[in-house]
Scaffold this motif. Structure first.
Motif, PDB file in Angstrom:
ATOM      1  N   LEU A  94       0.694  -1.261  -0.151  1.00 52.30           N
ATOM      2  CA  LEU A  94       0.110  -0.093   0.215  1.00 52.30           C
ATOM      3  C   LEU A  94       0.936   1.173   0.094  1.00 52.30           C
ATOM      4  N   ALA A  95       1.897   0.980   0.750  1.00 53.95           N
ATOM      5  CA  ALA A  95       2.813   2.575   0.704  1.00 53.95           C
ATOM      6  C   ALA A  95       3.447   2.563  -0.620  1.00 53.95           C
ATOM      7  N   THR A  96       3.970   1.601  -1.313  1.00 54.52           N
ATOM      8  CA  THR A  96       4.557   1.579  -2.613  1.00 54.52           C
ATOM      9  C   THR A  96       3.348   2.159  -3.320  1.00 54.52           C
ATOM     10  N   ASN A  97       2.048   1.857  -3.230  1.00 57.49           N
ATOM     11  CA  ASN A  97       1.227   2.407  -4.336  1.00 57.49           C
ATOM     12  C   ASN A  97       0.731   3.711  -4.053  1.00 57.49           C
ATOM     13  N   GLU A  98       0.683   4.086  -2.960  1.00 55.70           N
ATOM     14  CA  GLU A  98       0.650   5.618  -2.429  1.00 55.70           C
ATOM     15  C   GLU A  98       1.887   6.340  -3.058  1.00 55.70           C
ATOM     16  N   SER A  99       3.024   5.817  -3.189  1.00 58.44           N
ATOM     17  CA  SER A  99       4.045   6.728  -3.767  1.00 58.44           C
ATOM     18  C   SER A  99       3.984   6.634  -5.434  1.00 58.44           C
ATOM     19  N   ARG A 100       3.561   5.354  -5.839  1.00 55.90           N
ATOM     20  CA  ARG A 100       3.396   5.171  -7.182  1.00 55.90           C
ATOM     21  C   ARG A 100       2.320   6.038  -7.780  1.00 55.90           C
ATOM     22  N   PHE A 101       1.466   6.410  -7.134  1.00 58.46           N
ATOM     23  CA  PHE A 101       0.099   6.873  -7.689  1.00 58.46           C
ATOM     24  C   PHE A 101      -0.298   8.187  -6.561  1.00 58.46           C
ATOM     25  N   PRO A 102       0.497   9.066  -6.919  1.00 56.78           N
ATOM     26  CA  PRO A 102       0.109  10.259  -5.724  1.00 56.78           C
ATOM     27  C   PRO A 102      -1.151  10.905  -5.965  1.00 56.78           C
ATOM     28  N   VAL A 103      -1.987  11.339  -5.296  1.00 62.70           N
ATOM     29  CA  VAL A 103      -2.969  11.972  -5.479  1.00 62.70           C
ATOM     30  C   VAL A 103      -3.257  13.017  -6.696  1.00 62.70           C
ATOM     31  N   ASP A 104      -2.217  13.768  -6.553  1.00 67.47           N
ATOM     32  CA  ASP A 104      -1.776  14.883  -7.564  1.00 67.47           C
ATOM     33  C   ASP A 104      -1.533  14.114  -8.736  1.00 67.47           C
ATOM     34  N   GLY A 105      -2.515  14.244  -9.720  1.00 66.20           N
ATOM     35  CA  GLY A 105      -2.308  13.576 -11.193  1.00 66.20           C
ATOM     36  C   GLY A 105      -2.839  12.209 -11.385  1.00 66.20           C
ATOM     37  N   HIS A 106      -3.492  11.726 -10.255  1.00 68.91           N
ATOM     38  CA  HIS A 106      -4.181  10.500 -10.350  1.00 68.91           C
ATOM     39  C   HIS A 106      -5.587  10.514  -9.644  1.00 68.91           C
ATOM     40  N   ARG A 107      -5.966  11.677  -9.227  1.00 71.28           N
ATOM     41  CA  ARG A 107      -7.386  11.495  -8.473  1.00 71.28           C
ATOM     42  C   ARG A 107      -8.289  11.425  -9.751  1.00 71.28           C
TER      43      ARG A 107
END
Ligand SMILES: [Mg+2]
Length: 114
Positions: A94-107
């Motif tokens: 989950l931490a990896t995915n949080e870094s890989r898909f930051p809210v800015d640009g992926h929301r």
């Protein structure tokens, strides 16, 4: 009881009490898990794609709960047999995915395979 460690311990005890350890190899548990995921899919396969939580009646919700529990229990058992700390690995992932898909640009944007 929702703790993964407790579920793991209870599944281990359940297995040992029945002398089923010899059947719980990597291949067999992987296939059992896959079969249970298939049972979840079978329950929803003909629902309209637009179906939402509000479209799920009590009977379907009960059956989904039963099959999702099967999925979780086989997953927990498989992780135990192969020596994977499922909670730690899921937290790491989950931490990896949080870094890989930051809210800015992926929301609001579906992930792609870039
Ligand atoms: Mg089942």
């Amino acid at each position: 009881m929702n703790d993964l460690a407790e579920l793991t311990a209870r599944m281990r005890t359940f297995t040992e009490e029945r002398d089923w350890r010899r059947f719980h190899d990597l291949k067999s548990l992987t296939l059992a898990l896959t079969g249970e995921v298939g049972e979840v899919a079978e329950l929803v396969q003909w629902l309209p794609a637009s179906a939402a939580e509000g479209d799920i009646d009590a009977r379907l919700r009960e059956r989904l709960g039963d099959e999702l529990a099967d999925v979780l229990l086989y997953l927990v058992r498989l992780a135990d047999v192969v020596g994977v700390d499922l909670g730690a690995e899921a937290t790491k992932k989950l931490a990896t995915n949080e870094s890989r898909f930051p809210v800015d640009g992926h929301r609001g944007v579906a992930p792609d395979r870039r």
